[in-house]
Design a protein around this motif. Structure first.
Motif, PDB file in Angstrom:
ATOM      1  N   GLN A   9       0.836  -1.204   0.000  1.00 43.15           N
ATOM      2  CA  GLN A   9       0.000   0.000   0.000  1.00 43.15           C
ATOM      3  C   GLN A   9       0.868   1.249   0.000  1.00 43.15           C
ATOM      4  O   GLN A   9       1.955   1.255   0.565  1.00 43.15           O
ATOM      5  CB  GLN A   9      -0.898   0.020   1.235  1.00 43.15           C
ATOM      6  N   GLY A  10       0.355   2.309  -0.650  1.00 39.53           N
ATOM      7  CA  GLY A  10       1.032   3.594  -0.642  1.00 39.53           C
ATOM      8  C   GLY A  10       1.779   3.912  -1.914  1.00 39.53           C
ATOM      9  O   GLY A  10       2.369   4.985  -2.035  1.00 39.53           O
ATOM     10  N   MET A  11       1.780   3.005  -2.885  1.00 39.86           N
ATOM     11  CA  MET A  11       2.476   3.248  -4.148  1.00 39.86           C
ATOM     12  C   MET A  11       1.528   3.955  -5.119  1.00 39.86           C
ATOM     13  O   MET A  11       0.380   3.550  -5.259  1.00 39.86           O
ATOM     14  CB  MET A  11       2.932   1.933  -4.780  1.00 39.86           C
ATOM     15  N   SER A  12       2.043   5.009  -5.793  1.00 37.78           N
ATOM     16  CA  SER A  12       1.158   5.735  -6.697  1.00 37.78           C
ATOM     17  C   SER A  12       1.825   6.317  -7.931  1.00 37.78           C
ATOM     18  O   SER A  12       1.136   6.828  -8.805  1.00 37.78           O
ATOM     19  CB  SER A  12       0.464   6.866  -5.933  1.00 37.78           C
ATOM     20  N   CYS A  13       3.163   6.261  -8.009  1.00 38.03           N
ATOM     21  CA  CYS A  13       3.815   6.961  -9.125  1.00 38.03           C
ATOM     22  C   CYS A  13       5.146   6.307  -9.485  1.00 38.03           C
ATOM     23  O   CYS A  13       5.580   5.340  -8.867  1.00 38.03           O
ATOM     24  CB  CYS A  13       4.041   8.414  -8.740  1.00 38.03           C
ATOM     25  N   GLY A  14       5.782   6.894 -10.483  1.00 33.84           N
ATOM     26  CA  GLY A  14       7.072   6.390 -10.937  1.00 33.84           C
ATOM     27  C   GLY A  14       8.150   6.440  -9.870  1.00 33.84           C
ATOM     28  O   GLY A  14       9.032   5.578  -9.829  1.00 33.84           O
ATOM     29  N   HIS A  15       8.084   7.448  -9.012  1.00 32.16           N
ATOM     30  CA  HIS A  15       9.058   7.522  -7.921  1.00 32.16           C
ATOM     31  C   HIS A  15       8.934   6.289  -7.017  1.00 32.16           C
ATOM     32  O   HIS A  15       9.940   5.735  -6.565  1.00 32.16           O
ATOM     33  CB  HIS A  15       8.867   8.793  -7.093  1.00 32.16           C
ATOM     34  N   CYS A  16       7.697   5.879  -6.757  1.00 33.53           N
ATOM     35  CA  CYS A  16       7.462   4.690  -5.917  1.00 33.53           C
ATOM     36  C   CYS A  16       8.103   3.457  -6.562  1.00 33.53           C
ATOM     37  O   CYS A  16       8.750   2.659  -5.884  1.00 33.53           O
ATOM     38  CB  CYS A  16       5.967   4.452  -5.739  1.00 33.53           C
ATOM     39  N   VAL A  17       7.908   3.324  -7.853  1.00 28.45           N
ATOM     40  CA  VAL A  17       8.472   2.193  -8.599  1.00 28.45           C
ATOM     41  C   VAL A  17       9.992   2.200  -8.464  1.00 28.45           C
ATOM     42  O   VAL A  17      10.606   1.190  -8.098  1.00 28.45           O
ATOM     43  CB  VAL A  17       8.061   2.250 -10.087  1.00 28.45           C
ATOM     44  N   ASN A  18      10.613   3.345  -8.754  1.00 27.73           N
ATOM     45  CA  ASN A  18      12.072   3.442  -8.688  1.00 27.73           C
ATOM     46  C   ASN A  18      12.612   3.210  -7.287  1.00 27.73           C
ATOM     47  O   ASN A  18      13.652   2.573  -7.115  1.00 27.73           O
ATOM     48  CB  ASN A  18      12.530   4.814  -9.197  1.00 27.73           C
ATOM     49  N   SER A  19      11.916   3.718  -6.291  1.00 29.40           N
ATOM     50  CA  SER A  19      12.341   3.573  -4.908  1.00 29.40           C
ATOM     51  C   SER A  19      12.376   2.103  -4.490  1.00 29.40           C
ATOM     52  O   SER A  19      13.377   1.620  -3.950  1.00 29.40           O
ATOM     53  CB  SER A  19      11.390   4.363  -4.002  1.00 29.40           C
ATOM     54  N   ILE A  20      11.292   1.398  -4.749  1.00 19.77           N
ATOM     55  CA  ILE A  20      11.201  -0.007  -4.338  1.00 19.77           C
ATOM     56  C   ILE A  20      12.118  -0.891  -5.177  1.00 19.77           C
ATOM     57  O   ILE A  20      12.880  -1.702  -4.636  1.00 19.77           O
ATOM     58  CB  ILE A  20       9.746  -0.499  -4.411  1.00 19.77           C
ATOM     59  N   GLU A  21      12.052  -0.750  -6.496  1.00 20.35           N
ATOM     60  CA  GLU A  21      12.883  -1.588  -7.360  1.00 20.35           C
ATOM     61  C   GLU A  21      14.370  -1.336  -7.101  1.00 20.35           C
ATOM     62  O   GLU A  21      15.170  -2.264  -7.070  1.00 20.35           O
ATOM     63  CB  GLU A  21      12.529  -1.371  -8.828  1.00 20.35           C
ATOM     64  N   GLY A  22      14.735  -0.080  -6.859  1.00 18.53           N
ATOM     65  CA  GLY A  22      16.133   0.248  -6.583  1.00 18.53           C
ATOM     66  C   GLY A  22      16.625  -0.311  -5.261  1.00 18.53           C
ATOM     67  O   GLY A  22      17.719  -0.875  -5.181  1.00 18.53           O
ATOM     68  N   ALA A  23      15.813  -0.167  -4.227  1.00 21.83           N
ATOM     69  CA  ALA A  23      16.207  -0.659  -2.901  1.00 21.83           C
ATOM     70  C   ALA A  23      16.359  -2.181  -2.898  1.00 21.83           C
ATOM     71  O   ALA A  23      17.310  -2.713  -2.324  1.00 21.83           O
ATOM     72  CB  ALA A  23      15.189  -0.224  -1.851  1.00 21.83           C
ATOM     73  N   LEU A  35       1.747  -0.861 -10.253  1.00 28.18           N
ATOM     74  CA  LEU A  35       0.950   0.160  -9.558  1.00 28.18           C
ATOM     75  C   LEU A  35      -0.539  -0.139  -9.649  1.00 28.18           C
ATOM     76  O   LEU A  35      -1.292   0.122  -8.718  1.00 28.18           O
ATOM     77  CB  LEU A  35       1.240   1.544 -10.130  1.00 28.18           C
ATOM     78  N   GLN A  36      -0.971  -0.661 -10.791  1.00 24.38           N
ATOM     79  CA  GLN A  36      -2.394  -0.934 -11.021  1.00 24.38           C
ATOM     80  C   GLN A  36      -2.960  -1.890  -9.971  1.00 24.38           C
ATOM     81  O   GLN A  36      -4.028  -1.673  -9.433  1.00 24.38           O
ATOM     82  CB  GLN A  36      -2.579  -1.526 -12.417  1.00 24.38           C
ATOM     83  N   SER A  37      -2.220  -2.963  -9.708  1.00 24.75           N
ATOM     84  CA  SER A  37      -2.714  -3.964  -8.755  1.00 24.75           C
ATOM     85  C   SER A  37      -2.212  -3.712  -7.326  1.00 24.75           C
ATOM     86  O   SER A  37      -2.643  -4.392  -6.395  1.00 24.75           O
ATOM     87  CB  SER A  37      -2.292  -5.363  -9.201  1.00 24.75           C
ATOM     88  N   GLY A  38      -1.287  -2.770  -7.164  1.00 25.51           N
ATOM     89  CA  GLY A  38      -0.734  -2.509  -5.839  1.00 25.51           C
ATOM     90  C   GLY A  38       0.126  -3.653  -5.338  1.00 25.51           C
ATOM     91  O   GLY A  38       0.114  -3.982  -4.157  1.00 25.51           O
TER      92      GLY A  38
END
Length: 66
Positions: A9-23, A35-38
């Motif tokens: 929960q809490g993902m909504s944009c490209g920054h979220c994608v980059n943050s999680i995938e990068g970490a 993002l669509q399915s959360g």
């Protein structure tokens, strides 16, 4: 290699994608954020990385694993 799909929960944009995938990439895992399915699908070597560590890393980025 093992894969797991986590609801996050809490993902909504490209920054979220980059943050999680990068970490998770820094841990040696491969992640795909949807993002669509959360959800986040994570591919990892279970001999080197635990599911708890993956969840903790996502939560450290400011998201909730449910």
């Amino acid at each position: 290699m093992q894969n797991v799909r986590l609801n996050v929960q809490g993902m909504s944009c490209g920054h979220c994608v980059n943050s999680i995938e990068g970490a998770l990439g820094k841990l040696g895992a491969e992640a795909k954020v949807d993002l669509q399915s959360g959800s986040v699908t994570v591919y990892f070597d279970e001999t080197k990385l635990t599911l708890d560590r993956i969840k903790e890393t996502i939560e450290d980025q400011g998201y909730d694993v449910v």
